[in-house]
Design a protein around this motif. Structure first.
Motif, PDB file in Angstrom:
ATOM      1  N   SER A   9     -17.691   8.059  -7.245  1.00  0.00           N
ATOM      2  CA  SER A   9     -16.743   9.154  -7.017  1.00  0.00           C
ATOM      3  C   SER A   9     -17.250  10.495  -7.543  1.00  0.00           C
ATOM      4  O   SER A   9     -16.906  11.534  -6.991  1.00  0.00           O
ATOM      5  N   ARG A  10     -18.076  10.483  -8.550  1.00  0.00           N
ATOM      6  CA  ARG A  10     -18.564  11.754  -9.089  1.00  0.00           C
ATOM      7  C   ARG A  10     -19.503  12.460  -8.111  1.00  0.00           C
ATOM      8  O   ARG A  10     -19.710  13.665  -8.206  1.00  0.00           O
ATOM      9  N   TYR A  11     -20.077  11.716  -7.166  1.00  0.00           N
ATOM     10  CA  TYR A  11     -20.956  12.316  -6.167  1.00  0.00           C
ATOM     11  C   TYR A  11     -20.184  12.805  -4.935  1.00  0.00           C
ATOM     12  O   TYR A  11     -20.743  13.457  -4.072  1.00  0.00           O
ATOM     13  N   MET A  12     -18.922  12.471  -4.864  1.00  0.00           N
ATOM     14  CA  MET A  12     -18.131  12.779  -3.671  1.00  0.00           C
ATOM     15  C   MET A  12     -17.393  14.098  -3.826  1.00  0.00           C
ATOM     16  O   MET A  12     -16.188  14.146  -4.062  1.00  0.00           O
ATOM     17  N   THR A  13     -18.145  15.170  -3.673  1.00  0.00           N
ATOM     18  CA  THR A  13     -17.528  16.491  -3.687  1.00  0.00           C
ATOM     19  C   THR A  13     -16.757  16.668  -2.377  1.00  0.00           C
ATOM     20  O   THR A  13     -16.990  15.924  -1.416  1.00  0.00           O
ATOM     21  N   PRO A  14     -15.851  17.624  -2.312  1.00  0.00           N
ATOM     22  CA  PRO A  14     -15.093  17.820  -1.067  1.00  0.00           C
ATOM     23  C   PRO A  14     -15.982  18.016   0.165  1.00  0.00           C
ATOM     24  O   PRO A  14     -15.694  17.488   1.239  1.00  0.00           O
ATOM     25  N   ALA A  15     -17.081  18.745   0.021  1.00  0.00           N
ATOM     26  CA  ALA A  15     -17.975  18.972   1.165  1.00  0.00           C
ATOM     27  C   ALA A  15     -18.680  17.677   1.579  1.00  0.00           C
ATOM     28  O   ALA A  15     -18.877  17.414   2.763  1.00  0.00           O
ATOM     29  N   VAL A  16     -19.056  16.858   0.616  1.00  0.00           N
ATOM     30  CA  VAL A  16     -19.709  15.581   0.922  1.00  0.00           C
ATOM     31  C   VAL A  16     -18.729  14.660   1.632  1.00  0.00           C
ATOM     32  O   VAL A  16     -19.050  14.043   2.649  1.00  0.00           O
ATOM     33  N   VAL A  17     -17.515  14.576   1.120  1.00  0.00           N
ATOM     34  CA  VAL A  17     -16.492  13.734   1.744  1.00  0.00           C
ATOM     35  C   VAL A  17     -16.211  14.216   3.164  1.00  0.00           C
ATOM     36  O   VAL A  17     -16.080  13.417   4.090  1.00  0.00           O
ATOM     37  N   SER A  18     -16.143  15.526   3.351  1.00  0.00           N
ATOM     38  CA  SER A  18     -15.902  16.092   4.681  1.00  0.00           C
ATOM     39  C   SER A  18     -17.031  15.713   5.643  1.00  0.00           C
ATOM     40  O   SER A  18     -16.771  15.288   6.774  1.00  0.00           O
ATOM     41  N   SER A  19     -18.267  15.843   5.204  1.00  0.00           N
ATOM     42  CA  SER A  19     -19.407  15.497   6.071  1.00  0.00           C
ATOM     43  C   SER A  19     -19.426  14.011   6.390  1.00  0.00           C
ATOM     44  O   SER A  19     -19.679  13.613   7.530  1.00  0.00           O
ATOM     45  N   LEU A  20     -19.156  13.177   5.390  1.00  0.00           N
ATOM     46  CA  LEU A  20     -19.149  11.737   5.629  1.00  0.00           C
ATOM     47  C   LEU A  20     -17.995  11.331   6.543  1.00  0.00           C
ATOM     48  O   LEU A  20     -18.125  10.407   7.350  1.00  0.00           O
ATOM     49  N   SER A  21     -16.867  12.028   6.428  1.00  0.00           N
ATOM     50  CA  SER A  21     -15.746  11.772   7.339  1.00  0.00           C
ATOM     51  C   SER A  21     -16.129  12.134   8.772  1.00  0.00           C
ATOM     52  O   SER A  21     -15.757  11.447   9.719  1.00  0.00           O
ATOM     53  N   LYS A  22     -16.887  13.219   8.911  1.00  0.00           N
ATOM     54  CA  LYS A  22     -17.347  13.617  10.248  1.00  0.00           C
ATOM     55  C   LYS A  22     -18.326  12.597  10.818  1.00  0.00           C
ATOM     56  O   LYS A  22     -18.341  12.352  12.022  1.00  0.00           O
ATOM     57  N   VAL A  23     -19.164  11.995   9.955  1.00  0.00           N
ATOM     58  CA  VAL A  23     -20.074  10.933  10.410  1.00  0.00           C
ATOM     59  C   VAL A  23     -19.258   9.779  10.955  1.00  0.00           C
ATOM     60  O   VAL A  23     -19.551   9.231  12.027  1.00  0.00           O
ATOM     61  N   LYS A  24     -18.213   9.410  10.242  1.00  0.00           N
ATOM     62  CA  LYS A  24     -17.347   8.320  10.700  1.00  0.00           C
ATOM     63  C   LYS A  24     -16.681   8.674  12.027  1.00  0.00           C
ATOM     64  O   LYS A  24     -16.541   7.837  12.910  1.00  0.00           O
ATOM     65  N   GLU A  25     -16.258   9.948  12.160  1.00  0.00           N
ATOM     66  CA  GLU A  25     -15.665  10.391  13.422  1.00  0.00           C
ATOM     67  C   GLU A  25     -16.670  10.295  14.563  1.00  0.00           C
ATOM     68  O   GLU A  25     -16.328   9.889  15.663  1.00  0.00           O
TER      69      GLU A  25
END
Length: 191
Positions: free
Chosen positions: A168-184
């Motif tokens: 969780s410490r590596y999951m900044t908002p921008a990282v989470v957003s990019s990974l969510s876009k990968v899933k999309e």
């Protein structure tokens, strides 16, 4: 590790998915990866069943001994199925995403290297802890070895929670957003 490096890495993963025509992995490929991990779990269970059968061998006919071994194996399968369903449920989508990623992303991504190293650590931790639990169950008595699958289930849940917390410490908002876009991108319907 800087926040900007992680965010650039997440953007690199997203860009690689947008730029590539990837092959959707078959169920056989995904389950092959999952069973490669589960085979060690089943091997350990099989070893403990054989050890329990050997250590607690009683006098009696060969037919009785064989039925006792079959019964212990069937009980073990039930507890192992409990763990296996949970493991498959958790791992399936993650394995799908990993199989879709290009080789360049798998080797160059900082985020993936961090995740792989942590998963490797927790995999060994699970194996060691459940080997010790198996030894304790073997010491307690023969029928208790069949419950090793429940130990796998509990330790898997605990390690999964700790792994998620450590990532969780590596999951900044921008990282989470990019990974969510990968899933999309991976789950987007064709247009």
């Amino acid at each position: 590790m800087k926040r900007s490096e992680l965010e650039m890495d997440a953007d690199f993963i997203l860009a690689s998915m947008n730029d590539r025509d990837y092959e959707i992995p078959t169920n056989k490929k995904v389950m092959g990866v999952i069973w490669c991990s589960l085979k060690y779990v089943y091997l350990l269970q099989f070893i403990f069943v054989i050890l329990a059968f050997t250590i607690y061998k009683e006098e009696g006919s060969l037919d009785y001994q064989f039925k006792k071994l079959i019964f212990l194996t069937l009980i073990s399968c039930a507890s192992m199925a409990f763990f296996s369903f949970a493991f498959i449920g958790v791992a399936y989508s993650n394995v799908c995403v990993f199989l879709v990623l290009g080789d360049d992303v798998k080797t160059e991504s900082i985020l993936l290297r961090i995740i792989k190293s942590k998963i490797e650590f927790y995999k060994w931790l699970l194996l060691i802890v459940n080997s010790l639990v198996g030894c304790i169950l073997l010491w307690i008595g023969e029928p208790f070895v069949a419950g090793l699958g429940f130990s796998w289930f509990v330790t898997f849940i605990v390690c999964g929670i700790v792994l998620q917390g450590s990532l969780s410490r590596y999951m900044t908002p921008a990282v989470v957003s990019s990974l969510s876009k990968v899933k999309e991108v991976l789950s987007a319907s064709p247009r």
